[in-house]
Design an enzyme around this catalytic site. Structure first.
Site, PDB file in Angstrom:
ATOM      1  N   ASP A  97      -0.028   5.109   1.030  1.00 29.73           N
ATOM      2  CA  ASP A  97      -0.188   5.996   2.184  1.00 29.73           C
ATOM      3  C   ASP A  97      -0.229   5.182   3.473  1.00 29.73           C
ATOM      4  O   ASP A  97      -1.075   4.297   3.642  1.00 29.73           O
ATOM      5  CB  ASP A  97      -1.469   6.827   2.034  1.00 29.73           C
ATOM      6  CG  ASP A  97      -1.444   7.674   0.767  1.00 29.73           C
ATOM      7  OD1 ASP A  97      -0.354   8.108   0.380  1.00 29.73           O
ATOM      8  OD2 ASP A  97      -2.515   7.873   0.172  1.00 29.73           O
ATOM      9  N   ASP A 137       0.864  -1.171   0.000  1.00 30.51           N
ATOM     10  CA  ASP A 137       0.000   0.000   0.000  1.00 30.51           C
ATOM     11  C   ASP A 137       0.907   1.230   0.000  1.00 30.51           C
ATOM     12  O   ASP A 137       2.090   1.141   0.359  1.00 30.51           O
ATOM     13  CB  ASP A 137      -0.896  -0.031   1.245  1.00 30.51           C
ATOM     14  CG  ASP A 137      -1.778   1.201   1.343  1.00 30.51           C
ATOM     15  OD1 ASP A 137      -2.346   1.618   0.311  1.00 30.51           O
ATOM     16  OD2 ASP A 137      -1.891   1.749   2.458  1.00 30.51           O
TER      17      ASP A 137
END
Length: 378
Positions: A219, A217
């Site tokens: 953020d 991922d």
């Protein structure tokens, strides 16, 4: 002395002190076999030609444009076959010419300021980002990569290519000249070298290049999650991130980013803004000796304020679409792959893709990589 006089350097371009690390162009020389009956570089290795394996490795580090310089005309459908085995769209050009530095001058107008050159049929499966990192600090230099006591790749500054009147110059003579003129740097890196197989040789070993993958991922894992980050000003790296990505690349993993980007659907920034930001993000990672092989994003949201992005998408996590698309293009070994994310939607996307997941936070990605990350055999 005659060699030096006949090898005038072109006008030196102005470079920044620390230029882009990402190179998008590669020149690959393709020779006939000793019998003159086929191109060893195009021999089948597993499910694809050797050349497709070589190009695939270079695409991991940003190469998208290939100029093939061949000893004779290639088979008519060569480009179609190669593209069918590459994870990213490629741009191909071909020239029939001798395998000498003089051939670079023939395509000079198509050359970017810096590019890769494979003048031998050899694939380097180590961490090429370490070469890109060092070369970005001295962009005026041409670089020679060595592995297993063999010269396997050149990173060439266009200003250093041979000039007219040097048609008989060999690769060794050219490199000796550059070295003597202080224009050639050398770097030795660990990494296996792969050569086109003999016609009677088994090709099973190339399955080792089917790497496992780490899906990340963005953020909260790559950068601190400030909410809908779409600009450099709001992009702050998580602690020790560069070292972690460098080690993952050293270990031989594909490294992918899969990120929901509903900030686009909400009108906070555009797809162009995101692509500009991610181009910078990936290049910064390569400047520090790691790479992001590829990345995917989902701009859609069922409650988007911008109508064109208002829909339910099977790419938006927890749906597995982004992971499955990368897997279909790059064909990693999913049995040895893993996802790292900071949200339950990330973990569910991994489960929906059939791979394990690890929750990041408060521990950072770097802390997980530091703790006995398994090494593949590549």
């Amino acid at each position: 002395m005659l060699l030096v006089n006949s090898l005038a350097m072109t006008k030196t371009a102005t470079h920044s002190a620390h230029s882009s690390a990402t190179l998008t162009q590669s020149i690959i020389f393709i020779d006939f076999s000793e019998t003159g009956q086929d191109f060893p570089t195009l021999r089948q290795c597993g499910d694809r030609p050797f050349l497709a394996w070589l190009m695939r490795e270079q695409q991991r580090f940003g190469v998208r444009k290939f100029i093939l310089i061949a000893a004779a005309t290639l088979p008519e459908n060569t480009f179609e076959i190669l593209q069918s085995h590459l994870p990213c769209q490629a741009d191909f050009q071909c020239l029939v010419a001798a395998n000498t530095p003089r051939a670079l001058l023939t395509v000079c107008e198509q050359l970017q300021p810096r590019f890769l050159v494979s003048h031998q049929a050899v694939l380097f499966s180590g961490n090429m980002a370490r070469l890109l990192s060092e070369a970005s600090k001295k962009p005026e230099q041409t670089w020679q990569l060595r592995s297993e006591d063999s010269n396997c790749l050149l990173l060439v500054n266009r200003d250093a290519i041979p000039q007219a009147g040097t048609s008989s110059l060999t690769w060794q003579e050219w490199k000796e000249y550059l070295l003597g003129a202080g224009k050639l740097s050398q770097i030795s890196l660990p990494g296996k070298l792969w050569f086109p197989p003999q016609q009677s040789e088994s090709n099973d070993s190339f399955k080792q290049l089917e790497r496992p993958a780490v899906f990340l991922d963005r953020d909260g894992v790559i950068n601190e999650d400030h909410g809908w980050v779409g600009t450099r000003e709001r992009f702050h790296w998580t602690p020790n991130l560069f070292g972690a990505l460098r080690r993952l690349t050293d270990f031989g993993y594909h490294v992918f980013i899969v990120t929901n980007q509903s900030g686009i659907a909400r009108g906070f920034y555009t797809e162009t803004d995101l692509h500009d930001l991610m181009t910078w993000v990936v290049d910064e990672i390569r400047k520090h000796g790691g790479t992001i092989d590829d990345w995917r994003f989902c701009p859609f949201h069922p409650n988007a304020s911008i109508e064109q992005y208002r829909k339910t998408s099977n790419w938006r996590k927890p749906a597995p679409g982004m992971i499955l698309d990368l897997a279909s293009k790059w064909k990693p070994d999913l049995s040895r792959s893993v996802l790292y994310g900071d949200q339950e939607t990330d973990l569910q996307a991994a489960i929906n893709s059939g791979i394990p997941a690890v929750k990041v936070g408060p521990e950072t990605l770097a802390s997980f990589v530091d703790s006995s990350f398994p090494k593949p055999s590549v």
